[in-house]
Design a protein around this motif. Structure first.
Motif, PDB file in Angstrom:
ATOM      1  N   ARG A  60      -1.610  -0.922   8.727  1.00  0.00           N
ATOM      2  CA  ARG A  60      -1.723  -0.094   7.522  1.00  0.00           C
ATOM      3  C   ARG A  60      -2.999  -0.425   6.771  1.00  0.00           C
ATOM      4  O   ARG A  60      -3.705   0.460   6.281  1.00  0.00           O
ATOM      5  CB  ARG A  60      -0.488  -0.333   6.647  1.00  0.00           C
ATOM      6  N   ASP A  61      -3.314  -1.712   6.670  1.00  0.00           N
ATOM      7  CA  ASP A  61      -4.551  -2.114   5.978  1.00  0.00           C
ATOM      8  C   ASP A  61      -5.768  -1.550   6.702  1.00  0.00           C
ATOM      9  O   ASP A  61      -6.697  -1.041   6.115  1.00  0.00           O
ATOM     10  CB  ASP A  61      -4.670  -3.657   5.921  1.00  0.00           C
ATOM     11  N   GLU A  62      -5.721  -1.603   8.029  1.00  0.00           N
ATOM     12  CA  GLU A  62      -6.892  -1.227   8.843  1.00  0.00           C
ATOM     13  C   GLU A  62      -7.118   0.281   8.831  1.00  0.00           C
ATOM     14  O   GLU A  62      -8.209   0.782   8.681  1.00  0.00           O
ATOM     15  CB  GLU A  62      -6.644  -1.705  10.277  1.00  0.00           C
TER      16      GLU A  62
ATOM     17  N   LYS B 261       0.810  -1.215   0.000  1.00  0.00           N
ATOM     18  CA  LYS B 261       0.000   0.000   0.000  1.00  0.00           C
ATOM     19  C   LYS B 261       0.850   1.275   0.000  1.00  0.00           C
ATOM     20  O   LYS B 261       0.430   2.308  -0.453  1.00  0.00           O
ATOM     21  CB  LYS B 261      -0.935   0.006   1.209  1.00  0.00           C
ATOM     22  N   GLY B 262       2.018   1.257   0.592  1.00  0.00           N
ATOM     23  CA  GLY B 262       2.825   2.474   0.688  1.00  0.00           C
ATOM     24  C   GLY B 262       2.192   3.469   1.659  1.00  0.00           C
ATOM     25  O   GLY B 262       1.154   3.183   2.258  1.00  0.00           O
TER      26      GLY B 262
ATOM     27  N   GLU C 269      -5.406  -6.327  19.699  1.00  0.00           N
ATOM     28  CA  GLU C 269      -5.482  -5.217  20.668  1.00  0.00           C
ATOM     29  C   GLU C 269      -4.980  -3.931  20.016  1.00  0.00           C
ATOM     30  O   GLU C 269      -5.544  -2.852  20.221  1.00  0.00           O
ATOM     31  CB  GLU C 269      -4.658  -5.556  21.904  1.00  0.00           C
ATOM     32  N   MET C 270      -3.945  -4.026  19.182  1.00  0.00           N
ATOM     33  CA  MET C 270      -3.421  -2.857  18.457  1.00  0.00           C
ATOM     34  C   MET C 270      -4.535  -2.223  17.617  1.00  0.00           C
ATOM     35  O   MET C 270      -4.748  -1.011  17.639  1.00  0.00           O
ATOM     36  CB  MET C 270      -2.259  -3.318  17.574  1.00  0.00           C
ATOM     37  N   LEU C 271      -5.262  -3.073  16.885  1.00  0.00           N
ATOM     38  CA  LEU C 271      -6.350  -2.551  16.039  1.00  0.00           C
ATOM     39  C   LEU C 271      -7.461  -1.952  16.894  1.00  0.00           C
ATOM     40  O   LEU C 271      -8.022  -0.895  16.569  1.00  0.00           O
ATOM     41  CB  LEU C 271      -6.901  -3.667  15.146  1.00  0.00           C
TER      42      LEU C 271
ATOM     43  N   GLY D 250       4.127   0.949   4.397  1.00  0.00           N
ATOM     44  CA  GLY D 250       3.230   2.097   4.456  1.00  0.00           C
ATOM     45  C   GLY D 250       3.233   2.913   5.718  1.00  0.00           C
ATOM     46  O   GLY D 250       2.177   3.146   6.323  1.00  0.00           O
ATOM     47  N   VAL D 251       4.410   3.370   6.162  1.00  0.00           N
ATOM     48  CA  VAL D 251       4.430   4.330   7.263  1.00  0.00           C
ATOM     49  C   VAL D 251       4.426   5.735   6.654  1.00  0.00           C
ATOM     50  O   VAL D 251       4.808   5.911   5.493  1.00  0.00           O
ATOM     51  CB  VAL D 251       5.662   4.140   8.167  1.00  0.00           C
ATOM     52  N   ASP D 252       3.995   6.735   7.467  1.00  0.00           N
ATOM     53  CA  ASP D 252       3.961   8.125   6.982  1.00  0.00           C
ATOM     54  C   ASP D 252       5.127   8.937   7.532  1.00  0.00           C
ATOM     55  O   ASP D 252       5.549   9.928   6.941  1.00  0.00           O
ATOM     56  CB  ASP D 252       2.644   8.789   7.401  1.00  0.00           C
ATOM     57  N   GLN D 253       5.586   8.547   8.739  1.00  0.00           N
ATOM     58  CA  GLN D 253       6.734   9.215   9.378  1.00  0.00           C
ATOM     59  C   GLN D 253       7.618   8.125   9.964  1.00  0.00           C
ATOM     60  O   GLN D 253       7.098   7.125  10.447  1.00  0.00           O
ATOM     61  CB  GLN D 253       6.276  10.126  10.528  1.00  0.00           C
ATOM     62  N   LEU D 254       8.949   8.313   9.949  1.00  0.00           N
ATOM     63  CA  LEU D 254       9.869   7.292  10.480  1.00  0.00           C
ATOM     64  C   LEU D 254      11.079   7.950  11.119  1.00  0.00           C
ATOM     65  O   LEU D 254      11.679   8.867  10.530  1.00  0.00           O
ATOM     66  CB  LEU D 254      10.341   6.357   9.368  1.00  0.00           C
TER      67      LEU D 254
END
Ligand code: CAP
Ligand code: MG
Length: 403
Positions: free
Chosen positions: A246-248, A115-116, A214-216, A286-290
């Motif tokens: 990322r999918d969720e 997904k990126g 639990e994360m979701l 698919g992270v936005d910040q790292l």
């Protein structure tokens, strides 16, 4: 059959670059073992090998080898399987003394199977309504100690002092003294108050690191309370968890990736995996910040060239993938903003925990001092000059000398 120095990789190949230190065997033999064990082979000949799946060691220069793998060796969209191949057994082989995965070039079909980033730098700047300066973040400190209301109060002080983004620390999840849902509710309530008082968009990044179900559930709680971000410790949680998250959260929540534990395998320049590889695979999933380090400016050991490669991996053109915001954090304070920006430029997120909450006049003043330092460097004014008219910055420079 694995060594072919006349082979030229095609755009369909996945290419790995390794630093290789053989253990009492030739470099060629060592590369053959690596190519076999990371793809189709094992320690001895076995029948049934499909020739078209055999990777090619196509370059050996000193201790650096490059291997081209037919993309059919990898399951599209499955980062775990890709890593189990090119970053799996090979690190433990007896015939190799040291091995480091330096870089991976992914073919388009594999990049496009992930997904990126869903927001990326441009999407985040749009949410924050901040275009031409570094974003300024803080981490609530102490790492662990505060209860939910105290946590929210420290966050509020930082936001009204000028911080854009407040994050949980990497080991703050849901503690007996600081429960996740209560913390989110209290902190987002004061985030809204800080937005009203400052007229600026303010962000809270709750740490949802936990077992995946639990994360979701926690990500849904954040969304339910009107949060825009979640933070995940991507190494301790794992790339499968990151892919699930990322999918969720697809296009609903921004993902901030913390990299706690990375140094267990990125730090040794002769053995392990470079952070640039971690940056690239995080961008694909698919992270936005790292977090990528502070180019040697802060408290974490950093190699400037390596961290510039990380920044490149996050922002280079890659089959249309959005760019990932590089996060510089770790031992930073207002006085280090200038040397940091000189190396990293303005398109970064600068985070300071102790460098805000350790300010002599408290968190709100520490936030002001960070924001003043960012304003100064964005305008090309020296911190010393800017501090003459900004007392919070002046206090910070006095407490933490500039190198
Ligand atoms: C920084 C920090 C971050 C580090 C992680 C910490 O706090 O919260 O986790 O930046 O390192 O816990 O140390 P300070 P990196 O600002 O008080 O140092 O960004 O290199 O992954
Ligand atoms: Mg931390």
């Amino acid at each position: 059959m694995y060594i072919d120095l006349s082979y030229t990789p095609t755009s369909r190949d996945l290419v790995c670059e390794f630093y290789v230190e053989p253990n009492e065997i030739s470099m060629e033999k060592a590369c053959m073992h690596i190519a076999a064990e990371s793809s189709v082979g094992t320690w001895t000949e076995v029948p049934g090998l499909r020739k078209e799946l055999i990777p090619k060691v196509f370059s050996i220069e000193g201790n650096v080898a490059k291997i081209a793998y037919p993309q059919e060796l990898f399951e599209k969209g499955n980062m775990c399987q890709i890593l189990s191949s090119i970053a799996g057994n090979i690190f433990g082989m007896k015939t190799i003394k040291n091995l480091r995965l330096l870089d991976v070039i992914f073919p388009e079909s594999i990049v496009k199977s992930f997904k990126g980033p869903s927001f990326g730098i441009s999407g985040i700047r749009k949410i924050l309504k901040v275009e031409h300066r570094p974003l300024v973040g803080t981490i609530i400190k102490p790492k662990l100690s505060l209860n939910e209301k105290e946590h929210a109060k420290v966050a509020y002080e930082a936001w009204v002092g000028g911080i854009d983004i407040v994050k949980d620390d990497e080991n703050l999840t849901s503690m007996s003294f600081n429960k996740f849902e209560k913390r989110i509710a209290e902190t987002l309530k004061l985030r809204d108050k800080a937005e009203e008082e400052t007229g600026e968009k303010k962000i809270y990044m709750p740490n949802v690191t936990a077992e995946t179900k639990e994360m979701l559930r926690r990500a849904e709680i954040v969304e339910g309370y009107g949060g825009e971000y979640v933070m995940l410790d991507i190494i301790t949680a794992g790339f499968s968890a990151l892919q699930t998250l990322r999918d969720e959260v697809n296009n609903k929540l921004v993902i901030h990736a913390h990299r706690a534990m990375h140094a267990a395998f990125t730090r040794n320049e002769k053995h392990g995996i470079s952070m640039a590889v971690i940056a690239k695979i995080s961008r694909l999933v698919g992270v936005d910040q790292l977090h990528i380090g502070t180019f040697g400016v802060g408290k974490m050991r950093g190699v400037k060239e390596e961290e510039l490669k990380c920044k490149e991996a996050l922002t280079q053109e890659l089959f249309g993938l959005k760019k990932v915001f590089p996060v510089c954090s770790g031992g930073l304070h207002p006085g280090l903003v200038e040397p940091l920006v000189k190396i990293a430029g303005l398109d970064i997120i600068i985070q300071a925990g102790g460098g805000v909450h350790g300010h002599p006049s408290g968190s709100r003043a520490g936030a002001k001092a960070m924001r003043q330092a960012v304003e100064a460097v964005t305008q090309g004014i020296s911190l010393k000059e800017y501090a003459k008219k900004h007392k919070e910055l002046e206090e910070a420079l006095k407490k933490w000398a500039i190198p």
